[in-house]
Scaffold this motif. Structure first.
Motif, PDB file in Angstrom:
ATOM      1  N   ILE A 158      14.192  22.602   8.910  1.00 32.03           N
ATOM      2  CA  ILE A 158      15.235  21.692   9.368  1.00 32.03           C
ATOM      3  C   ILE A 158      14.619  20.399   9.883  1.00 32.03           C
ATOM      4  O   ILE A 158      15.038  19.291   9.542  1.00 32.03           O
ATOM      5  CB  ILE A 158      16.083  22.380  10.454  1.00 32.03           C
ATOM      6  N   TYR A 159      13.581  20.529  10.719  1.00 26.50           N
ATOM      7  CA  TYR A 159      12.945  19.351  11.311  1.00 26.50           C
ATOM      8  C   TYR A 159      12.213  18.535  10.247  1.00 26.50           C
ATOM      9  O   TYR A 159      12.348  17.308  10.176  1.00 26.50           O
ATOM     10  CB  TYR A 159      11.967  19.773  12.400  1.00 26.50           C
ATOM     11  N   ALA A 160      11.427  19.208   9.415  1.00 29.75           N
ATOM     12  CA  ALA A 160      10.622  18.491   8.417  1.00 29.75           C
ATOM     13  C   ALA A 160      11.508  17.823   7.376  1.00 29.75           C
ATOM     14  O   ALA A 160      11.242  16.689   6.953  1.00 29.75           O
ATOM     15  CB  ALA A 160       9.636  19.448   7.757  1.00 29.75           C
ATOM     16  N   ALA A 161      12.560  18.514   6.943  1.00 34.06           N
ATOM     17  CA  ALA A 161      13.461  17.935   5.941  1.00 34.06           C
ATOM     18  C   ALA A 161      14.163  16.703   6.482  1.00 34.06           C
ATOM     19  O   ALA A 161      14.404  15.739   5.745  1.00 34.06           O
ATOM     20  CB  ALA A 161      14.485  18.973   5.488  1.00 34.06           C
ATOM     21  N   THR A 162      14.491  16.702   7.776  1.00 32.67           N
ATOM     22  CA  THR A 162      15.122  15.533   8.391  1.00 32.67           C
ATOM     23  C   THR A 162      14.136  14.374   8.491  1.00 32.67           C
ATOM     24  O   THR A 162      14.422  13.253   8.069  1.00 32.67           O
ATOM     25  CB  THR A 162      15.649  15.883   9.791  1.00 32.67           C
ATOM     26  N   ASP A 163      12.952  14.639   9.047  1.00 32.64           N
ATOM     27  CA  ASP A 163      12.002  13.561   9.334  1.00 32.64           C
ATOM     28  C   ASP A 163      11.439  12.928   8.069  1.00 32.64           C
ATOM     29  O   ASP A 163      11.368  11.704   7.952  1.00 32.64           O
ATOM     30  CB  ASP A 163      10.847  14.088  10.190  1.00 32.64           C
ATOM     31  N   VAL A 164      11.018  13.755   7.119  1.00 31.60           N
ATOM     32  CA  VAL A 164      10.420  13.227   5.890  1.00 31.60           C
ATOM     33  C   VAL A 164      11.507  12.926   4.859  1.00 31.60           C
ATOM     34  O   VAL A 164      11.499  11.878   4.211  1.00 31.60           O
ATOM     35  CB  VAL A 164       9.381  14.205   5.317  1.00 31.60           C
ATOM     36  N   ASP A 218      15.804   6.953   1.404  1.00 29.13           N
ATOM     37  CA  ASP A 218      15.839   5.489   1.352  1.00 29.13           C
ATOM     38  C   ASP A 218      14.692   4.912   0.537  1.00 29.13           C
ATOM     39  O   ASP A 218      14.405   3.717   0.623  1.00 29.13           O
ATOM     40  CB  ASP A 218      15.816   4.915   2.768  1.00 29.13           C
ATOM     41  N   GLY A 219      14.019   5.757  -0.258  1.00 32.27           N
ATOM     42  CA  GLY A 219      12.964   5.271  -1.128  1.00 32.27           C
ATOM     43  C   GLY A 219      11.652   5.021  -0.425  1.00 32.27           C
ATOM     44  O   GLY A 219      10.787   4.303  -0.942  1.00 32.27           O
ATOM     45  N   LEU A 220      11.458   5.629   0.744  1.00 32.29           N
ATOM     46  CA  LEU A 220      10.265   5.389   1.557  1.00 32.29           C
ATOM     47  C   LEU A 220       9.352   6.608   1.522  1.00 32.29           C
ATOM     48  O   LEU A 220       9.755   7.692   1.923  1.00 32.29           O
ATOM     49  CB  LEU A 220      10.668   5.086   3.005  1.00 32.29           C
ATOM     50  N   GLY A 221       8.136   6.431   1.056  1.00 28.72           N
ATOM     51  CA  GLY A 221       7.167   7.520   1.079  1.00 28.72           C
ATOM     52  C   GLY A 221       6.616   7.841  -0.290  1.00 28.72           C
ATOM     53  O   GLY A 221       7.364   7.953  -1.265  1.00 28.72           O
ATOM     54  N   ASP A 222       5.292   7.983  -0.346  1.00 34.50           N
ATOM     55  CA  ASP A 222       4.588   8.290  -1.591  1.00 34.50           C
ATOM     56  C   ASP A 222       3.822   9.597  -1.508  1.00 34.50           C
ATOM     57  O   ASP A 222       3.057   9.925  -2.413  1.00 34.50           O
ATOM     58  CB  ASP A 222       3.631   7.142  -1.925  1.00 34.50           C
ATOM     59  N   GLY A 223       4.047  10.357  -0.412  1.00 37.83           N
ATOM     60  CA  GLY A 223       3.383  11.637  -0.267  1.00 37.83           C
ATOM     61  C   GLY A 223       3.754  12.287   1.048  1.00 37.83           C
ATOM     62  O   GLY A 223       4.298  11.647   1.961  1.00 37.83           O
ATOM     63  N   ILE A 224       3.472  13.594   1.139  1.00 39.18           N
ATOM     64  CA  ILE A 224       3.764  14.392   2.337  1.00 39.18           C
ATOM     65  C   ILE A 224       2.525  15.187   2.713  1.00 39.18           C
ATOM     66  O   ILE A 224       1.876  15.790   1.838  1.00 39.18           O
ATOM     67  CB  ILE A 224       4.912  15.394   2.097  1.00 39.18           C
ATOM     68  N   ALA A 282       0.842  -1.194   0.000  1.00 37.19           N
ATOM     69  CA  ALA A 282       0.000   0.000   0.000  1.00 37.19           C
ATOM     70  C   ALA A 282       0.879   1.247   0.000  1.00 37.19           C
ATOM     71  O   ALA A 282       1.870   1.317   0.733  1.00 37.19           O
ATOM     72  CB  ALA A 282      -0.908   0.010   1.229  1.00 37.19           C
ATOM     73  N   PRO A 283       0.551   2.260  -0.816  1.00 37.20           N
ATOM     74  CA  PRO A 283       1.296   3.527  -0.764  1.00 37.20           C
ATOM     75  C   PRO A 283       1.167   4.180   0.614  1.00 37.20           C
ATOM     76  O   PRO A 283       0.202   3.926   1.347  1.00 37.20           O
ATOM     77  CB  PRO A 283       0.631   4.377  -1.846  1.00 37.20           C
ATOM     78  N   VAL A 284       2.142   5.038   0.939  1.00 39.33           N
ATOM     79  CA  VAL A 284       2.192   5.668   2.260  1.00 39.33           C
ATOM     80  C   VAL A 284       2.418   7.170   2.115  1.00 39.33           C
ATOM     81  O   VAL A 284       3.345   7.599   1.421  1.00 39.33           O
ATOM     82  CB  VAL A 284       3.308   5.059   3.130  1.00 39.33           C
ATOM     83  N   VAL A 285       1.568   7.952   2.797  1.00 38.99           N
ATOM     84  CA  VAL A 285       1.757   9.401   2.928  1.00 38.99           C
ATOM     85  C   VAL A 285       2.255   9.664   4.341  1.00 38.99           C
ATOM     86  O   VAL A 285       1.685   9.162   5.311  1.00 38.99           O
ATOM     87  CB  VAL A 285       0.442  10.169   2.684  1.00 38.99           C
ATOM     88  N   VAL A 286       3.328  10.438   4.479  1.00 38.33           N
ATOM     89  CA  VAL A 286       3.898  10.750   5.789  1.00 38.33           C
ATOM     90  C   VAL A 286       3.327  12.079   6.263  1.00 38.33           C
ATOM     91  O   VAL A 286       3.455  13.103   5.583  1.00 38.33           O
ATOM     92  CB  VAL A 286       5.433  10.832   5.714  1.00 38.33           C
ATOM     93  N   GLN A 287       2.705  12.067   7.441  1.00 37.00           N
ATOM     94  CA  GLN A 287       2.173  13.288   8.040  1.00 37.00           C
ATOM     95  C   GLN A 287       3.040  13.700   9.220  1.00 37.00           C
ATOM     96  O   GLN A 287       3.356  12.887  10.086  1.00 37.00           O
ATOM     97  CB  GLN A 287       0.737  13.089   8.533  1.00 37.00           C
ATOM     98  N   ARG A 288       3.420  14.966   9.253  1.00 37.55           N
ATOM     99  CA  ARG A 288       4.176  15.507  10.391  1.00 37.55           C
ATOM    100  C   ARG A 288       3.622  16.871  10.746  1.00 37.55           C
ATOM    101  O   ARG A 288       3.152  17.627   9.883  1.00 37.55           O
ATOM    102  CB  ARG A 288       5.667  15.648  10.057  1.00 37.55           C
ATOM    103  N   ALA A 289       3.668  17.181  12.047  1.00 44.80           N
ATOM    104  CA  ALA A 289       3.262  18.496  12.554  1.00 44.80           C
ATOM    105  C   ALA A 289       4.258  18.916  13.623  1.00 44.80           C
ATOM    106  O   ALA A 289       4.780  18.068  14.364  1.00 44.80           O
ATOM    107  CB  ALA A 289       1.854  18.439  13.122  1.00 44.80           C
ATOM    108  N   TYR A 290       4.511  20.214  13.720  1.00 50.73           N
ATOM    109  CA  TYR A 290       5.495  20.748  14.663  1.00 50.73           C
ATOM    110  C   TYR A 290       4.876  21.949  15.386  1.00 50.73           C
ATOM    111  O   TYR A 290       5.182  23.105  15.071  1.00 50.73           O
ATOM    112  CB  TYR A 290       6.773  21.144  13.929  1.00 50.73           C
TER     113      TYR A 290
END
Length: 712
Positions: A560-566, A572-578, A542-550
């Motif tokens: 800095i935080y978002a670029a590191t986490d996502v 590494d080829g992980l993630g199909d959306g933000i 299944a595709p994966v969208v990564v959600q982050r909030a700060y």
């Protein structure tokens, strides 16, 4: 020495004996190996006899990995390197450094700029020494700083000139050499080496490098062996290619000489303007040091030629932060095309995030089987669901769940514009793909290029579901199996702890599901990575969208935080959306949208704008780099997908902008060379005309577009 399952063993140079001798040696080797195997088998049998019959035992070697732990924050253990009175290594805090941009012969200017850098937080000051005269003047700069009460260690930056390095090593606390050009000259030639001729080249390098090693050892001077991706020697490129393996081997050739001389006061670096290459090279370096039994030296982290403004910060954080997450790195330099004192606060923000990481983090289940090759890029295999996954670029989801969407102009922040006169919608290159409106549907029909995501309860009351899709909790998703939901696209919000056997089985059988993954863990990126690993090990595509909030960080720390986490996942080829959440006003929503696209661009997974590979300037720079970069950006930023290198001097020229489409390189005072790829097209162009001629070169190649309406 344990052999890793992740990379090929290092190449060795076979002995050059006669066929007769080789045959004899082979027979002898077989006999020795046979006897050794018998002895080893007897030893193992004796050990087994001493064990309880129920004791589990594995005879397979434990794989070597580039990090102490993939799930627990543990700083990589290193030796301590003495650099003046500011030692470096895992027993000390991660250090901050930067580099002066003033002409090294300007003693007063160099001193004043160094003081500004020190007061901004720099713990080491690097100064270029391109020739003997600059190396000699380091003594005057150092003396004046000491007179004024500053004892910050100085680092001489050396390219091409061993005699300057040997002089500087007697004056300052540390020298940096580039193995790509310390003993070699780059001519962009491929050379077919025999084992004998390559061995002869290594001897030549040893002869040239040994004097510096012995001086450093005598004077107690530290050394950084700093590989740059863009300035690998023709010799390395011919044997290993333009790869992280070549970058690592370039440094190890010099490091082995140091260890032969019992000189260990060494820092290593693997810099690239491509964060993906940079991360892979550092990981491989750590592993190779371990495999070869070399000492665990401290690492200097940096993404070279990162650029300016937010793009430069995103690219730097994506590379540096990804490594810091795994406990790798002992000093940081953020390379921005700005005044050097502006780099230190960014480096400090990156580092500060890890000061109490281990204490703040929640435990993450250990990874028993790691399905990712950390040394090369492979995108996770996913099924295509609507326009997620498969071969689709990663999607951007804008979060409007905390404000009712009632006005057409509210969508300007995410790149969608309603034009009243033609009565139609337009979209720019940073137009979001989806919009999440939570429990309150949009009050108007959205443009065709934008789809809406609603909470399941709100979605289920909608009449027209062609462009609206539900977001379910795991409980809603499991309970809704007998109910009606979209047969095309359904989003399910999932955290690592939610992955029960029931949920896993349901996701595996559902061709319509896209996962929206979240975490509240302070050790966020590794927990999200752990979730991906579980999906991969369970063959969930299944595709994966990564959600982050700060919600509680300073605005300047958000990229800095978002670029590191996502970005650390995307590398590494992980993630199909933000989906970046938490925006409360138009400006912050616009910034979140631009940041999401910026992270995808820096990770090289979705290109939506011009990319600039611009060096941070130094005493070698031969024109006003900041002003020129701003001018080039202003005139070319509409050329989506084109990469332009802007280099202050020939040292950082065609090599450092290795994958740029076009290059603008200083070759003399206000004299510019223009490149197409790595080929010089125009030499010695006056700086006053160079930007116009760069544009003309792009036009000649049929890649020039006139800038349109800024809102379209």
């Amino acid at each position: 020495m344990q052999q890793s399952v992740f990379c090929e063993p290092p190449k060795t140079i076979p002995s050059q004996s006669s066929p007769k001798h080789r045959k004899a040696n082979t027979l002898a080797s077989i006999c020795v190996t046979f006897v050794a195997d018998l002895l080893l088998l007897q030893l193992i049998n004796r050990m087994l006899d001493l064990l309880p019959t129920t004791a589990p035992i594995s005879l397979l070697p434990k794989p070597v990995l580039y990090t102490p732990s993939l799930t627990e924050y543990v700083r990589r253990k290193t030796v301590t390197v003495t650099i003046g009175d500011v030692p470096m290594g895992s027993d000390y805090p991660i250090r901050v450094q930067s580099m002066t941009t003033i002409d090294t012969m300007d003693t007063a200017g160099s001193v004043e700029q160094s003081i500004r850098m020190i007061e901004a937080g720099c713990e080491y000051i690097r100064i270029t020494a391109p020739s003997v005269k600059e190396a000699q003047n380091l003594e005057n700069i150092r003396k004046e700083l000491r007179v004024r009460g500053y004892t910050t260690p100085l680092v001489a930056d050396i390219h091409f000139t061993p005699n300057a390095a040997e002089l500087a090593a007697r004056i300052v606390e540390k020298v940096r050499i580039n193995p790509g050009n310390y003993a070699d000259r780059k001519r962009f030639e491929h050379i077919d080496y025999t084992d004998d001729s390559y061995a002869a080249e290594l001897e030549r390098i040893r002869d040239k490098f040994l004097p510096l090693v012995r001086i450093c050892k005598q004077y107690g001077t530290a050394m950084r062996i700093g590989t740059n991706h863009g300035s690998l020697s023709d010799r390395i490129l011919s044997r290993y290619g333009d790869t992280p393996v070549g970058m690592v081997e370039s440094a190890l050739e010099f490091l082995r000489i140091c260890e032969d001389e019992q000189y260990y006061n060494i820092v290593l670096s693997m810099k690239s303007s491509n964060p993906q290459v940079m991360v892979q090279a550092y990981r491989l370096l750590v592993q190779r040091l371990d495999e070869e039994g070399l000492k665990p030296y401290p690492l200097h982290l940096g993404v070279t030629e990162a650029g300016e403004a937010e793009d430069g910060r995103i690219k730097s954080a994506l590379g540096i932060g990804t490594l810091l997450e795994d406990g790798i790195g002992d000093t940081v330099r953020v390379s921005l095309t700005e005044e050097p004192e502006r780099e230190a606060p960014v480096a400090r923000a990156l580092i500060y995030r890890y000061v109490n990481r281990a204490e703040q983090a929640s435990p993450i289940p250990a990874i028993q089987s790691y399905p990712i090759d950390p040394f090369s890029y492979t995108r996770r295999t996913t099924r295509e669901v609507f326009n997620f996954g498969g071969s689709n670029v990663p999607r951007v989801v804008a979060d409007y769940s905390n404000v009712p969407l009632t006005d057409l102009d509210q969508l300007k922040a995410i790149g969608h514009f309603y034009l009243p006169v033609p009565d139609k919608w337009a979209m720019n290159d940073l137009g979001a793909d989806f919009i999440y409106t939570g429990s309150t549907p949009a009050a108007f029909m959205l443009p065709n290029g934008l789809k809406e995501i609603l909470d399941f309860t709100a979605w289920s009351t909608q009449a027209d579901l062609a462009n609206k899709f539900p977001l379910l909790t795991t409980a809603e998703y499991l309970n809704a199996r007998a109910q009606s939901f979209s047969n095309r696209l359904n989003f399910v919000r999932v955290a690592l702890a939610d992955l029960t056997e029931d949920l896993i089985a349901t996701i595996q059988a559902d061709p319509s599901v896209v996962l929206l993954v979240t975490t509240e863990n302070a050790h966020a990126m590794p927990e999200l990575r752990r979730l991906f690993v579980e999906l991969m090990n369970r063959n969930i595509q299944a595709p994966v969208v990564v959600q982050r909030a700060y919600p509680s960080i300073a605005p300047e720390d958000l990229p800095i935080y978002a670029a590191t986490d996502v970005g650390g996942l995307l590398i590494d080829g992980l993630g199909d959306g933000i989906m970046l959440s938490g925006a409360t006003d138009v400006d912050s929503r616009k910034r979140n949208n631009e940041l999401a696209f910026g992270i995808l661009q820096a990770a090289r997974t979705r290109i939506t704008k011009t990319e600039y590979i611009s060096c941070p300037s130094c005493g070698r720079t031969l024109f006003d780099l900041q002003e020129t970069t701003a001018t080039i950006r202003q005139r070319t930023e509409h050329l989506k997908g084109i990469k332009i290198g802007i280099m202050g001097c020939i040292v950082n020229g065609p090599g450092e902008m290795a994958d740029a489409d076009y290059g603008y390189v200083g070759i003399g005072r206000d004299k510019i060379a223009l490149y197409r790829g790595q080929q010089v097209i125009k030499k010695s162009v006056p700086a006053i005309r160079a930007v116009d001629e760069l544009i003309e070169l792009i036009r000649e190649d049929g890649r020039w577009l006139e800038a349109g309406n800024s809102e379209q």
